[in-house]
Write a protein that holds these residues in place. Structure first.
Motif: not given
Length: 526
Positions: A276-298
């Motif tokens: 969970s110490v990597f959540f911050g960067r993960t959240a940023i990347k997830t938001w940037k990739d949100r148009r990808d179906d798999f990312t959006l679903f997760l």
């Protein structure tokens, strides 16, 4: 190394064996003591010994807290292994391993083998997951069937194959038998939000999901037991479960388990340590990739679970655990692509925790009189500190993958140390374990309330007794024992010939378990 692991033939079988070994480590070596475990395992024991599949009871009183799926599996396990802590927890470990396996298979199918390996390793390293899958509670069953149903939904949407559709609805039905309507409501919310935000919300998409046939399957799986228990208990179970355990739990704070809206996010942050110490960067990347179906679903699946339980007035750390598989895949996707220097903040946080964890736990245990003499267990976590130092050194040397492997090993080691070395001596300090030699073979009753672990440990019903029945009880059973809690006994005046012969603080509780006996009747007090 990750690439090598991802190319191992039948890797999924080795993964399942590793996960089951981790989650079943020492499950028979500590007592059934924690309140939820004691009541769930005790209820399953009574149903098993009474030969009933319908009416759940604890200490011969109707138990409306949970539906029966975990009772059924515990009863099967009792039949295979006998009534004991190992049997009560066996299928929790099994479904925990199944959850890791299905997460791996799901991630492999839609994001490749390397992401799947990382996601499964993150789950194995997550200490809170290991704790959940070590407990004789309904959560492991809900987690597996709920997560399976949600993942099968995505597979159905993406591949347009009916082969995924029917297992999806069966999983939702079994999830409903595991913990109630939350399995239907939360799954439906995730399905709806994904269809809307992925711009698939159309009659053709909904029709392809065969919702009416699906609803019928869910009802066929779950409804018969709900109807039977309603009829058998004249509606008492239905009222207790749906009104108190669902409606009241969501709309009001029960049993002191409350907190602010953000506390649920805090539970997830602490629960998915160390990654969970990597959540911050993960959240940023997830938001940037949100148009990808798999990312959006997760993202939708994880956030729907977390926010849903943030809105509940009753908040517990275990509520949001079904989000962990989805979060593990998101973190895995980030770590797989992240440059070494991008991990700096997370690695520094891990290093600080690695330095502080042993002294912090040592101070906390020494400050509690109940655990002062077992404070030495804090030193068992020194290997964790060493592994974090090694991982930090490897990160400094730009060896990202090996550094993260050591972080994974550190989480797995913490789980093994906790269940095999650190917790057993703490468990032996609980009043039930300490006092069993005193009460075995004697007539026992309880006044007002008692520690529910006695019922499972003794494998018998403990009948209640009122204050005005004390003298008659001890006349008939001079060496008898009345179990109670200190706060209940303080409210009454004991006759001169009676005494509190045993008093010990309940582990994880501020109350004391006490024994009322005739003066001088108990001589083998620890």
């Amino acid at each position: 190394m990750i690439r090598q692991l991802s190319h191992i033939k039948y890797f999924q079988f080795f993964l399942f064996i590793l996960a089951f070994a981790l989650y079943s480590s020492n499950i028979g070596g500590v007592s059934i003591y924690i309140l939820d475990e004691a009541k769930n395992a005790g209820c399953a024991r009574e149903m098993f010994q009474n030969g009933t599949l319908i009416v759940p009871t604890f200490n011969d009183v109707l138990r409306t807290d949970k539906p029966p799926l975990h009772y059924f599996f515990m009863m099967l396990s009792f039949w295979m292994f006998g009534v004991n802590p190992f049997a009560a927890r066996f299928f929790s470990a099994f479904f925990g391993a199944c959850t890791v396996l299905i997460t791996y298979l799901f991630a492999r199918k839609f994001n490749g083998k390397e992401t799947a390996v990382w996601a499964s390793l993150i789950m194995l390293a997550t200490v809170h997951l290991s704790i959940q899958f070590h407990l004789a509670v309904p959560d492991p069953y809900l987690i597996f069937f709920f997560v399976s149903g949600v993942m099968l939904f995505y597979a159905t949407i993406k591949e347009k194959k009916q082969i995924y559709l029917w297992p999806m609805y069966i999983s939702i039905g079994l999830g409903t038998l595991a913990k109630g309507p939350v399995a239907i409501g939360l799954s439906g919310l995730i399905f709806l939000l994904f269809l809307i935000f992925s711009k698939r919300f159309s009659w053709n998409e909904i029709k392809a999901l065969k919702p009416f046939t699906g609803a019928l399957i869910v009802l066929l799986v779950a409804l018969p037991w709900y109807i039977l228990v309603h009829l058998k208990t004249d509606g008492a179970w239905t009222e207790g479960f749906f009104l108190r355990q669902n409606l009241e739990r969501f709309t009001s704070k029960l049993e002191g388990h409350g907190g602010i809206f953000l506390i649920t996010f805090g539970y997830v942050l602490a629960g998915m340590f160390p990654f969970s110490v990597f959540f911050g960067r993960t959240a940023i990347k997830t938001w940037k990739d949100r148009r990808d179906d798999f990312t959006l679903f997760l993202m939708i699946a994880a956030l729907s679970i977390i926010i849903f339980f943030s809105l509940s007035r009753t908040k517990l750390p275990n509520y949001t655990v079904p989000a962990y598989p989805f979060l593990s895949i998101l973190v895995a996707r980030y770590l797989q692509q992240a440059k070494t220097e991008k991990l700096k903040t997370g690695m520094i946080i891990l290093l600080i925790i690695g330095v502080l964890i042993v002294p912090a736990i040592l101070i906390a245990l020494k400050a509690d009189p109940s655990f002062k003499d077992v404070s030495y267990v804090a030193w068992y976590l020194v290997p964790f500190t060493i592994l974090i130092f090694v991982s930090f050194f490897l990160w400094l040397k730009k060896n990202k993958e090996t550094a993260l492997i050591f972080v994974t090993v550190s989480g797995i080691i913490v789980s093994l140390i906790f269940f095999c070395l650190a917790f057993p001596p703490v468990d032996k300090k609980n009043p039930v374990t300490e006092s069993l030699p005193i009460i075995k073979g004697k007539e026992i009753k309880y006044f007002e309330k008692f520690n529910p672990a006695y019922s499972f440990s003794l494998q018998e019903i403990i009948p209640p007794i009122s204050e005005n029945e004390f003298e008659a009880f001890f006349q008939k059973y001079p060496d008898g024992i009345i179990i109670s809690l200190d706060k209940n006994v303080k409210s009454i005046s004991l006759p001169d010939n009676l005494e509190i012969s045993f008093s010990a603080r309940n582990t994880f509780d501020n109350r004391n378990t006490v024994f009322i006996t005739k003066k001088g009747a108990v001589t083998n007090v620890p």
